[in-house]
Write an enzyme that holds these catalytic residues in place. Structure first.
Site, PDB file in Angstrom:
ATOM      1  N   GLU A 109      48.816  63.394   1.721  1.00  0.00           N
ATOM      2  CA  GLU A 109      47.966  62.253   2.039  1.00  0.00           C
ATOM      3  C   GLU A 109      48.376  61.127   1.095  1.00  0.00           C
ATOM      4  O   GLU A 109      48.401  61.325  -0.125  1.00  0.00           O
ATOM      5  CB  GLU A 109      46.490  62.613   1.828  1.00  0.00           C
ATOM      6  CG  GLU A 109      45.601  61.442   2.170  1.00  0.00           C
ATOM      7  CD  GLU A 109      44.109  61.726   2.047  1.00  0.00           C
ATOM      8  OE1 GLU A 109      43.729  62.877   1.732  1.00  0.00           O
ATOM      9  OE2 GLU A 109      43.338  60.766   2.260  1.00  0.00           O
ATOM     10  N   LYS A 131      44.419  64.692  -7.490  1.00  0.00           N
ATOM     11  CA  LYS A 131      44.748  63.271  -7.407  1.00  0.00           C
ATOM     12  C   LYS A 131      43.564  62.402  -7.803  1.00  0.00           C
ATOM     13  O   LYS A 131      43.734  61.329  -8.358  1.00  0.00           O
ATOM     14  CB  LYS A 131      45.219  62.929  -5.990  1.00  0.00           C
ATOM     15  CG  LYS A 131      46.647  63.380  -5.752  1.00  0.00           C
ATOM     16  CD  LYS A 131      47.164  62.909  -4.410  1.00  0.00           C
ATOM     17  CE  LYS A 131      46.642  63.790  -3.300  1.00  0.00           C
ATOM     18  NZ  LYS A 131      47.232  63.485  -1.999  1.00  0.00           N
ATOM     19  N   ARG A 146      47.486  77.518  -4.913  1.00  0.00           N
ATOM     20  CA  ARG A 146      47.978  76.270  -5.486  1.00  0.00           C
ATOM     21  C   ARG A 146      48.404  76.485  -6.937  1.00  0.00           C
ATOM     22  O   ARG A 146      47.984  77.431  -7.595  1.00  0.00           O
ATOM     23  CB  ARG A 146      46.973  75.139  -5.361  1.00  0.00           C
ATOM     24  CG  ARG A 146      45.621  75.341  -5.983  1.00  0.00           C
ATOM     25  CD  ARG A 146      44.798  74.032  -5.939  1.00  0.00           C
ATOM     26  NE  ARG A 146      44.753  73.421  -4.623  1.00  0.00           N
ATOM     27  CZ  ARG A 146      44.967  72.108  -4.395  1.00  0.00           C
ATOM     28  NH1 ARG A 146      45.240  71.291  -5.381  1.00  0.00           N
ATOM     29  NH2 ARG A 146      44.904  71.629  -3.181  1.00  0.00           N
TER      30      ARG A 146
END
Ligand code: ATP
Ligand code: MG
Length: 561
Positions: A33, A269, A259
């Site tokens: 994204e 982020k 992850r």
């Protein structure tokens, strides 16, 4: 370029699908994204997705998951492309945007409405939340759930036409408000947002959710294996539901993996953005951040990052990797390729009393003992040199094999010197200059050079030295887990106040003249350093990428322990 030889469970699925003929060619994707810069966690996903494709003659798409215009922009789109390329991967002409499918996604939504599988809900966001129920209680149907297909089509068209304000309606999938999986309780597919999109401008005022857009974007692109992180495991039934209920060309398989988390840093982020915006760091490329741009500026190489990602592998359970492991991989890589040079971080003047005034000798120095092909260079020696302040002690502790009154050391590539006196600053009492004599018979490489002394010091000739700024970095957070905090404070309470130390007035050997930003060196005995992007011809700036393992620090530590 091959990225991997070792296997993992995803690789096995892919190989099996190729063997059984389920797929003749695999297609993966990396779907960032564009709402921030990429970090080392993304690198794991990039290496995995591009690596799977490369190693099985498949292809990997780069797809911008740009369905939330309020936080996304072109700056991020461009930075992400640059970072994926820098890591060494190539998407060819297969770069896509979820926003490129907005029309198709809209048509798919109409299809679902027509099948009675989607409806317009007019509850407020808050009401929708309370209707959703909890993990232990089923949800409640919205009163709008029974709207007719005609009414739904009409309302959805008018949502799209811009007749309603943000939040007045949403489009929801009609699945099961009593499902034990909360994600299946009539999830939202579209929201009204009168926001300008960085690609579609004001063309749309309804935007699809991730859960709706993602499986369909995968299907439109013919993705075979849609690899994502574990938090989407509970969304997989929904991923499949959309693919099963819409007329799509294929049914990609979603596979989840753990992850990457690293100690002493943050990886979301949202937090990285906060650190940047609140100026806890200087920008997305601050060398203390785990962003790819930060790591690169710090001196990390794509090879080291890929080797690290390969090493940590792919697991099904979340874990935390030690930062020290990442550091190990950059050391390994730079050890092979970084030229050795001499630079003094905290200079102390040494005058060699019996060295003739005005004389300069060019000494031969090895560029990399790991790689003879890197050759040698000349290093000038003159009567005054700088050594590291910590390499001299007036009162040396036991086993201090460096310079001290009456003690001998070798100047690397040059002579053995002996300390014969010190000069002190009258005010502070600090040693400001050390006086030595040298033994002319001991030049490195000469017949007498064999005489052994225990310490060898790096040094720089004062008359030839370049002045430089050197930036030393430590962990950004003092705790391995930044979230380990006393209550009512947030993770920023764990920021390390000493994460950056700027040393000015450092001295480097003259061969570094004109060293260009991004070039790597090993400063002998100090670590690996990289020329910073702020560095100019007249003002050299180095970042310490990583220290060498310091044997003295270990001795001192173990003797005080
Ligand atoms: P963040 O939590 O940092 O905001 P994100 O998941 O929102 O990350 P995306 O841009 O959506 O960021 O991520 C793109 C891809 O990278 C996704 O497939 C995501 O699963 C993967 N990814 C993100 N963070 C990690 C991580 N720490 N380890 C491995 N893969 C990751
Ligand atoms: Mg995401």
């Amino acid at each position: 370029m091959s990225t991997s030889t070792s296997s993992n469970f995803i690789r096995e699925i892919v190989e099996n699908d190729l063997k059984t003929g389920k797929h003749s060619r695999i297609v993966t994707r990396f779907p960032p994204e564009p709402n921030g810069y990429l970090h080392i966690g993304h690198a794991k996903s990039i290496c995995l997705n591009f690596g799977l494709a490369l190693d099985h003659r498949g292809i990997c798409h780069l797809r911008f998951d740009d369905t939330n215009p309020s936080t996304e922009n072109v700056e991020y789109v461009e930075a992400i492309q640059a970072d994926v390329r820098w890591l060494g991967f190539d998407w060819g002409d297969r770069m896509f945007y979820a926003s490129g499918y907005f029309e198709q996604l809209y048509q798919y939504a109409v299809q679902l409405i027509k099948k009675g599988k989607a409806y317009v809900d007019s509850l407020s966001a808050e009401e929708i939340r309370t209707h959703r129920g909890t993990l232990t209680e089923p949800g409640k149907d919205s009163p709008h759930r029974t709207r007719s297909i005609e009414e739904n089509l009409d309302l959805f068209a008018r949502m799209q036409a811009g007749e309603f304000e943000d939040g007045m309606h949403v489009l929801r999938a009609k699945i099961d408000m009593a499902s034990p999986n909360v994600n299946m309780r009539d999830p939202t597919m579209y929201r009204i947002r009168h926001v300008v999109h960085h690609r579609t401008a004001s063309q749309w005022c309804i935007y699809p959710t991730y859960d709706y857009a993602h499986p369909l974007s995968d299907a439109i692109e013919g993705i075979t294996h849609s690899v994502c992180t574990l938090e989407f495991e509970d969304h997989r039934p929904l991923y499949n539901w959309f693919l099963d209920n819409v007329d799509v060309p294929c049914h990609p398989q979603q596979i989840e993996f753990a992850r990457l988390n690293l100690t002493h840093t943050v990886m979301s982020k949202r937090r990285l953005l906060e650190l940047v915006n609140k100026q806890h760091v200087t920008g997305w490329d601050d060398p203390r951040l785990p962003t790819l741009q930060g790591l690169r500026r710090r001196g990390y190489t794509p090879e080291a990052i890929r080797a690290f990602c390969e090493h940590i592998g792919v697991a099904k359970r979340d874990g935390v990797v030690e930062m020290a492991l990442l550091e190990h991989f950059i050391r390994e890589d730079l050890n092979r390729r970084a030229p050795r040079v001499m630079a003094v971080l905290r200079p102390l003047r040494v005058v060699i009393d019996n060295y003739p005034e005005g004389r300069v000798e060019e000494l031969e120095a090895v560029n990399n003992p790991e790689d003879p092909n890197m050759g040698t260079r000349k290093v000038p020696l003159s009567r005054v040199v700088y050594i590291e302040r910590e390499d001299f002690r007036e009162d040396p502790p036991k086993k201090f094999f460096r310079l001290a009154p009456g003690q001998e050391v070798r100047l690397r590539y040059a002579y053995i010197i002996k300390c014969v006196g010190v000069v002190k600053d009258e005010r502070t009492g600090e040693v400001s200059e050390v006086h030595c004599t040298y033994d002319p018979e001991t030049r490195s490489g000469s017949s007498q050079a064999g005489r052994k002394v225990k310490g060898t010091l790096h040094w720089v000739s004062a008359a030839h030295a370049l002045e430089a700024e050197i930036r030393l970095y430590d962990h950004l957070f003092v705790k391995a887990d930044p979230d380990d905090i006393p209550d009512s404070r947030d993770y920023t309470a764990n920021l390390n106040p000493a994460s950056l130390e700027r040393l000015r007035g450092c001295r480097a050997e003259p061969s570094l003249t004109g060293a260009s930003p991004g070039s790597h060196y090993q400063f002998e005995r100090q670590g690996y350093f990289c020329v910073d992007s702020d560095s100019t011809e007249g003002r050299l700036i180095f970042n310490r990428t990583v220290a060498l393992r310091d044997s003295w620090a270990k001795i001192e530590k173990s003797s005080t322990a």
